[in-house]
Design an enzyme around this catalytic site. Structure first.
Site, mmCIF file in Angstrom:
data_model
loop_
_atom_site.group_PDB
_atom_site.id
_atom_site.type_symbol
_atom_site.label_atom_id
_atom_site.label_comp_id
_atom_site.label_asym_id
_atom_site.label_seq_id
_atom_site.Cartn_x
_atom_site.Cartn_y
_atom_site.Cartn_z
ATOM 1 N N CYS A 171 0.443 -1.361 -0.073
ATOM 2 C CA CYS A 171 -0.058 -0.095 0.265
ATOM 3 C C CYS A 171 1.276 0.940 -0.141
ATOM 4 O O CYS A 171 0.379 2.568 0.165
ATOM 5 C CB CYS A 171 -0.923 0.033 1.629
ATOM 6 S SG CYS A 171 -2.185 -1.693 1.023
ATOM 7 N N HIS A 178 -2.234 7.746 6.945
ATOM 8 C CA HIS A 178 -2.724 6.672 5.539
ATOM 9 C C HIS A 178 -4.418 6.017 6.008
ATOM 10 O O HIS A 178 -4.811 5.450 5.346
ATOM 11 C CB HIS A 178 -1.644 5.542 6.241
ATOM 12 C CG HIS A 178 -1.715 4.123 5.007
ATOM 13 N ND1 HIS A 178 -2.075 4.405 4.055
ATOM 14 C CD2 HIS A 178 -1.472 2.687 5.435
ATOM 15 C CE1 HIS A 178 -1.733 3.011 3.477
ATOM 16 N NE2 HIS A 178 -1.927 2.470 4.953
ATOM 17 N N HIS A 236 -10.214 2.322 0.321
ATOM 18 C CA HIS A 236 -8.855 1.865 0.567
ATOM 19 C C HIS A 236 -8.713 1.383 -0.760
ATOM 20 O O HIS A 236 -8.566 0.250 -1.360
ATOM 21 C CB HIS A 236 -8.537 0.944 1.490
ATOM 22 C CG HIS A 236 -6.859 1.182 1.997
ATOM 23 N ND1 HIS A 236 -6.043 1.088 0.891
ATOM 24 C CD2 HIS A 236 -6.412 -0.093 3.048
ATOM 25 C CE1 HIS A 236 -4.698 0.952 1.471
ATOM 26 N NE2 HIS A 236 -5.099 0.236 2.771
#
Lengths: 47, 123, 357
Positions: C111, C251, C286
């Site tokens: 990620c 994040h 996400h």
């Protein structure tokens, strides 16, 4: 050599839109796309 | 199944072009810019659509030119010699191909359909 | 759901689109958007670099051969089926479509990948290896395999109720993340190169930092020690002190572990300065390896418009000393820190500045 670096183009395919103009517009209108997925019925973010 | 129609459908899908743009006389490489990976996909797709074995060398007329050189060296009848290696083509078509070699790769849509029909008959 | 390949095909035919998995499709569609907007000529494009953040293709129901009784059923799979699984297929497609031939890398750091891709492009230009580069990524984890992967890892939101209220990063009641999909690409240029062609400037990239935890295969180091190292490295490269950062794009995955680690990390680095903290995943989900790129596109837009969106569904913050944006504000941040952390302990941080003529 140390040079300054800038961003001069944005290409985006996102749940909030395809251009910076669409993104700011959808943020302001709170247009979000969360729904239940056909897969296992989990919540997903889509558009 | 209409072999030509199905073949055109497959070509349209693989080469990302409209089916209406494809005719029996359309050249695969000269007109539709088919590349080697497209031919690879085509062989897989024809095999799966018609449930026939595809010999890539035969259907795509690979080695046509080396066979022709061989025929010349052996002083054999060129058309007859080539037809032994590409038995799915007619004599007329092979004559046409030999006249057309200067223009580039000769493979046409109708040759693919001819190959499929020949495979179906001989299997 | 929109088909990224259709979006891309709207600007022309592309037969190799058949080899793009859904994530690579988002990468190619957004990259071609950036190429088109740039208006660069063919010759200049040949000199451009290309940095692509990618993730795995987890479409196990749509793109894998069936195996039954020791037999493999491959009907319907392409001859070059492998291309749907190679990490650099997106890069290959983008290069072919755009005519890009410069230095490049495909980055697979989970990620943090697409933010790292932008960071790597920034470094190559800053140090003079390249004058310009396209960087970004595309991803989708909405397939059966994507859902399965995060469900088994206990990272996914599994609750009932209104889907729009599911995602609550940094809330005490947060229950995991909501997967999303999309892509974003940017053209990065040296300032001289941009000015010489009178390009419109969205923002400046000033610093990048990167590190790896070496702690756990999925969970972040709870102390955030190495995440902190990446952030401090980005600050150092930007020549900024922590109190010169106005806003943080966190994040903020909404998993119990990430948000606890990230909140204490922010508190430790910025202390009493308390920059605004936003969490864009609460708006878009996400987007896995592409999250950094898509969040960067949104943050550049927010910087330009003097706008900081609230963290959606945040009612009870998990950390009392953090200035989480809970009500949308027309604040005017000039500097922003982008943070992304990934499975495998991957950490990336990027400092961007608003462009003022």
């Amino acid at each position: 050599m140390q040079r300054r670096v800038v961003i001069t183009s944005i290409g985006v395919v996102s749940p909030l839109g395809f251009t910076p103009e669409q993104i700011i517009d959808n943020l302001k209108k709170e247009n979000v796309c969360f729904e239940r997925s056909p897969v296992d019925h989990e919540v997903i973010g889509t558009f | 199944m209409d072999i030509l129609k199905k073949t055109k459908e497959i070509l349209a899908e693989i080469l990302d072009i409209d089916e209406e743009e494809i005719a029996p006389e359309t050249y695969l490489i000269r007109d539709m810019n088919a590349e080697s990976i497209d031919l690879l996909e085509l062989a897989v797709a024809l095999n799966s659509a018609f449930n026939i074995k595809i010999n890539d060398d035969e259907i795509f007329l690979r080695n046509l030119r080396p066979y022709l050189t061989e025929a010349k060296e052996k002083q054999a009848d060129e058309v007859a010699y080539l037809l032994e290696n590409f038995p799915f083509l007619t004599k007329d078509r092979m004559t046409q191909i030999l006249d057309d070699l200067q223009g580039g790769p000769v493979l046409k849509v109708k040759d693919l359909a001819g190959y499929v029909a020949w495979r179906e008959e001989t299997s | 759901m929109r088909d990224p390949l259709l979006i891309m095909r709207s600007s022309g035919r592309f037969k190799d689109a058949r080899y793009l998995n859904r994530g690579a499709g988002f990468a190619a569609a957004s990259a071609m958007g950036a190429v088109k907007e740039s208006g660069l000529d063919k010759e200049t494009l040949t000199q451009a670099g290309l940095f692509v953040g990618t993730g795995p293709n987890l479409n196990i129901s749509g793109e894998f051969a069936r195996i039954r009784d020791g037999k493999m059923y491959e009907t319907g799979l392409a001859a070059l089926w492998i291309l749907k699984f190679l990490p650099n297929t997106a890069a290959s497609a983008i290069a072919r479509l755009a005519g890009i031939h410069g230095e490049n890398a495909t980055i697979g750091t989970a990620c943090s990948a697409s933010l790292q891709a932008v960071g790597e492009a920034f470094r190559k230009i800053k140090t003079g290896y390249l004058d310009l580069a396209f960087a970004g990524g595309g991803d989708s984890r909405l397939s059966h395999g994507g859902i399965l992967a995060y469900k088994k890892a206990r990272a996914l939101f599994m609750g009932d109720g209104d889907p729009e209220k599911a995602y609550a990063p940094f809330d005490k009641q947060r229950q995991g993340f909501v997967p999303g999909e999309g892509g974003a690409f940017f053209l990065l240029e040296s300032l001289e190169h941009a000015q010489s062609r009178k390009a419109k400037i969205y923002g400046e990239v000033c610093g990048f930092g990167n590190s790896i935890d070496g702690y756990n295969m999925t969970a972040p180091d709870p102390d955030g020690k190495w995440g902190e190292k990446a952030i401090r490295a980005a600050l150092k490269e930007a020549g900024l002190l922590p109190d010169q950062i106005d806003a943080i794009s966190a994040h903020g995955t909404g998993t119990p572990l990430n948000d606890a680690m990230e909140a204490s990390l922010i508190d430790r680095i910025y202390g009493e300065h308390k920059p605004w903290v936003i969490a864009m995943k609460s708006w878009i989900g996400h987007i896995a390896s592409a999250c950094g790129a898509v969040e960067l596109a949104i943050c550049l837009t927010c910087l330009k418009n003097n706008y900081l969106p609230a963290i959606r569904n945040l009612k009870e913050p998990c950390h009392e000393k953090i200035n989480f944006v809970q009500t949308t504000t027309d604040a005017c941040p000039g500097t922003m820190m982008m943070e992304n952390f990934g499975f495998g302990g991957q950490n990336s941080a990027l400092v961007i500045k608003k462009w003022i003529k």
